[in-house]
Design an enzyme around this catalytic site. Structure first.
Site, PDB file in Angstrom:
ATOM      1  CG  ASN A  75       0.298  67.362  39.038  1.00  0.00           C
ATOM      2  OD1 ASN A  75       1.194  68.034  39.544  1.00  0.00           O
ATOM      3  ND2 ASN A  75      -0.338  67.730  37.944  1.00  0.00           N
ATOM      4  N   GLY A 100      -2.610  67.905  43.035  1.00  0.00           N
ATOM      5  CA  GLY A 100      -3.451  68.264  41.896  1.00  0.00           C
ATOM      6  C   GLY A 100      -3.720  67.125  40.929  1.00  0.00           C
ATOM      7  CG  HIS A 125      -0.781  61.567  33.799  1.00  0.00           C
ATOM      8  ND1 HIS A 125      -1.716  61.069  34.691  1.00  0.00           N
ATOM      9  CD2 HIS A 125      -0.816  62.912  33.958  1.00  0.00           C
ATOM     10  CE1 HIS A 125      -2.275  62.066  35.346  1.00  0.00           C
ATOM     11  NE2 HIS A 125      -1.740  63.196  34.936  1.00  0.00           N
ATOM     12  CG  LEU A 126       6.356  60.854  32.939  1.00  0.00           C
ATOM     13  CD1 LEU A 126       7.611  60.687  32.083  1.00  0.00           C
ATOM     14  CD2 LEU A 126       6.749  61.304  34.323  1.00  0.00           C
ATOM     15  CG  HIS A 127       1.549  66.832  33.387  1.00  0.00           C
ATOM     16  ND1 HIS A 127       0.401  67.415  32.895  1.00  0.00           N
ATOM     17  CD2 HIS A 127       1.168  66.113  34.468  1.00  0.00           C
ATOM     18  CE1 HIS A 127      -0.630  67.063  33.662  1.00  0.00           C
ATOM     19  NE2 HIS A 127      -0.196  66.278  34.626  1.00  0.00           N
TER      20      HIS A 127
HETATM   21  P1  5GP Z   1      -3.278  65.548  36.542  1.00  0.00           P
HETATM   22  O1  5GP Z   1      -3.949  66.758  37.084  1.00  0.00           O
HETATM   23  O2  5GP Z   1      -3.984  64.269  36.951  1.00  0.00           O
HETATM   24  O3  5GP Z   1      -1.806  65.498  36.777  1.00  0.00           O
HETATM   25  O4  5GP Z   1      -3.391  65.689  34.964  1.00  0.00           O
HETATM   26  C1  5GP Z   1      -4.479  65.285  34.216  1.00  0.00           C
HETATM   27  C2  5GP Z   1      -4.374  65.995  32.909  1.00  0.00           C
HETATM   28  O5  5GP Z   1      -5.178  65.309  31.961  1.00  0.00           O
HETATM   29  C3  5GP Z   1      -4.870  67.442  32.945  1.00  0.00           C
HETATM   30  O6  5GP Z   1      -3.837  68.306  32.514  1.00  0.00           O
HETATM   31  C4  5GP Z   1      -6.076  67.426  31.994  1.00  0.00           C
HETATM   32  O7  5GP Z   1      -6.161  68.624  31.231  1.00  0.00           O
HETATM   33  C5  5GP Z   1      -5.813  66.213  31.122  1.00  0.00           C
HETATM   34  N1  5GP Z   1      -7.002  65.563  30.640  1.00  0.00           N
HETATM   35  C6  5GP Z   1      -8.085  65.207  31.369  1.00  0.00           C
HETATM   36  N2  5GP Z   1      -8.997  64.585  30.603  1.00  0.00           N
HETATM   37  C7  5GP Z   1      -8.464  64.553  29.350  1.00  0.00           C
HETATM   38  C8  5GP Z   1      -8.939  64.030  28.104  1.00  0.00           C
HETATM   39  O8  5GP Z   1     -10.034  63.474  27.995  1.00  0.00           O
HETATM   40  N3  5GP Z   1      -8.119  64.169  27.035  1.00  0.00           N
HETATM   41  C9  5GP Z   1      -6.888  64.763  27.113  1.00  0.00           C
HETATM   42  N4  5GP Z   1      -6.180  64.837  26.002  1.00  0.00           N
HETATM   43  N5  5GP Z   1      -6.416  65.263  28.273  1.00  0.00           N
HETATM   44  C10 5GP Z   1      -7.194  65.157  29.375  1.00  0.00           C
END
Ligand code: 5GP
Ligand code: ZN
Length: 117
Positions: free
Chosen positions: A90, A96, A103-105
């Site tokens: 994202n 989002g 980061h890669l999901h």
């Molecule tokens: P983005 O929306 O930026 O692509 O993804 C961020 C991701 O990081 C989300 O899926 C969210 O659940 C995860 N996330 C946010 N804070 C933390 C945290 O403190 N620990 C972990 N393990 N995941 C987190």
């Protein structure tokens, strides 16, 4: 290594915030997402604080490629290659992105629809 003191992922990398680590090497770390969207939802994160895709520098190319190599390693270790998995980045608010450390999901363990929402 270019850490940002306000960044939650930098804190996880520095081990000042706990996370369920599933992989770590010199350049990258991977841990379970705190709010999983699939049975397997892992975040693959470079140790260097890079805000988003737009912030990737020429010198970061190998590091960014390494994240996909980590994904491959995790996929093999967990036997995800037959059923498949989805990789997501994202980038920016409309996509989002909520954590501004690239980061890669890695999502697996169920079928995913296309196009994404
Ligand atoms: P983005 O929306 O930026 O692509 O993804 C961020 C991701 O990081 C989300 O899926 C969210 O659940 C995860 N996330 C946010 N804070 C933390 C945290 O403190 N620990 C972990 N393990 N995941 C987190
Ligand atoms: Zn960071």
């Amino acid at each position: 290594m270019g850490h940002d003191s306000d960044c939650i992922f930098c804190k996880i990398i520095e081990k000042t915030v706990p996370a369920k680590l599933v992989y770590e090497d010199e350049h990258a770390i991977a841990f379970e997402d705190i709010n999983p969207q699939a049975p397997i939802h892992i975040l693959i994160v470079p140790k260097k604080h890079i805000r988003d895709i737009h912030s990737i520098k020429h010198m970061d190319r190998e590091l960014i490629g390494h994240l996909f190599f980590v994904a491959q390693t995790l996929g093999e270790k967990r036997g995800l290659n037959n059923s498949g998995y989805r990789m997501v980045i994202n980038n920016g608010r409309n996509a989002g992105q909520t954590v501004f450390h690239i980061h890669l999901h890695l999502l697996s363990g169920r079928a995913f629809s296309w196009p994404p929402g």
